[in-house]
Design an enzyme around this catalytic site. Structure first.
Site, PDB file in Angstrom:
ATOM      1  N   CYS A  52       1.164 -30.149  12.909  1.00 45.33           N
ATOM      2  CA  CYS A  52       1.987 -29.525  13.942  1.00 45.33           C
ATOM      3  C   CYS A  52       3.052 -30.515  14.425  1.00 45.33           C
ATOM      4  O   CYS A  52       2.851 -31.725  14.416  1.00 45.33           O
ATOM      5  CB  CYS A  52       1.105 -29.094  15.116  1.00 45.33           C
ATOM      6  N   ARG A  56       2.288 -35.065  20.571  1.00 41.66           N
ATOM      7  CA  ARG A  56       1.054 -35.824  20.807  1.00 41.66           C
ATOM      8  C   ARG A  56       0.233 -36.022  19.538  1.00 41.66           C
ATOM      9  O   ARG A  56      -0.687 -36.829  19.485  1.00 41.66           O
ATOM     10  CB  ARG A  56       0.184 -35.116  21.856  1.00 41.66           C
ATOM     11  N   HIS A 108      -4.506 -28.625  15.696  1.00 37.36           N
ATOM     12  CA  HIS A 108      -5.022 -29.375  16.839  1.00 37.36           C
ATOM     13  C   HIS A 108      -5.366 -28.438  17.988  1.00 37.36           C
ATOM     14  O   HIS A 108      -4.686 -27.434  18.207  1.00 37.36           O
ATOM     15  CB  HIS A 108      -4.011 -30.441  17.292  1.00 37.36           C
ATOM     16  N   CYS A 111      -2.972 -26.378  20.905  1.00 37.54           N
ATOM     17  CA  CYS A 111      -1.705 -26.129  20.216  1.00 37.54           C
ATOM     18  C   CYS A 111      -0.903 -25.038  20.934  1.00 37.54           C
ATOM     19  O   CYS A 111      -1.371 -23.909  21.086  1.00 37.54           O
ATOM     20  CB  CYS A 111      -1.971 -25.709  18.768  1.00 37.54           C
TER      21      CYS A 111
HETATM   22 CO    CO Z   1       0.645 -27.511  17.965  1.00 38.01          CO
END
Ligand code: CO
Length: 219
Positions: A52, A56, A108, A111
């Site tokens: 993604c 982070r 993750h 998301c």
């Molecule tokens: Co994401």
């Protein structure tokens, strides 16, 4: 070293990026004076990482990988769409030309893309992108609708999205060919943003490939 967010003023300090870069060059050269000379010779990564775009969830840093070790593609919610020329080109190049041995799809928890797909909201140009995640929800709606706790349902959709994107990867001719000819492996992982842990969803790649080949076999 990489703290670009100055909370006291609330904006990113662009000059700091260039300063960081100079520091980084020095630290690399102090360990190995030929570092950039060697880096410029070419790449032979063993891993393709599809993750993604979330700021982070960095690719190399959380895996402890060095420049040259991982070929990376990131987009909103780590999607593999057959009409996304960018993702398809990355897979083709990494698998057929660089001959990576491992292909990781990493989602993750937390998301934003997956969260947005769970909400009834018009998000403009994001609609067709997020619709792919809504399709994942529809495919697994029986399982998902049984989960009463919304945050648990959200987590499960993140995992199922990774699983479905792994299946989308397996639908490509490049991956099918590399699996058969040299044993390329596909992995589905989730990064737990609350703990920093990479979780292997232990997706049964061999089983999936055997199950879907009847329909998606290309070569
Ligand atoms: Co994401």
């Amino acid at each position: 070293m990489c703290d670009l967010n100055d909370n006291s003023v609330g904006f990113m300090k662009i000059d700091k990026i260039l300063e960081n870069n100079k520091e980084w060059i020095q630290s690399r050269l102090s360990n190995d004076k030929d570092y950039f000379k060697n880096l410029s010779k070419g790449q032979k990564p063993k891993v393709l990482y599809i993750g993604c775009s979330d700021s982070r969830v960095t690719a190399e840093e959380l895996m402890g990988a060095e420049p040259g070790e991982v070929f990376v593609h990131r987009n909103i919610a780590n999607m593999i769409s057959s009409i996304d020329l960018s993702a398809m080109s990355v897979i083709e190049y990494a698998v057929t030309h660089l001959e990576v041995d491992h292909l990781i799809v990493c989602g993750h928890y937390g998301c934003g893309g997956v969260k947005a797909a769970m909400e009834s909201k018009d998000l403009g140009i994001l609609n067709p992108w997020l619709r792919n995640i809504r399709d994942v929800y529809r495919l697994h709606s029986t399982e998902l609708n049984k989960i009463e706790n919304e945050s648990e349902r959200y987590k499960r959709l993140v995992e199922l999205n990774v699983q479905e994107q792994c299946i989308n990867v397996i639908k490509t001719a490049a991956v099918q060919k590399a699996y058969r000819n040299r044993g390329l492996k596909v992995y589905g992982w989730v990064f737990d943003i609350n703990t920093g842990k990479l979780i292997d969803l232990k997706i049964d790649f061999e089983k999936i490939i055997n199950n879907i080949m009847e329909i998606y076999h290309l070569d």
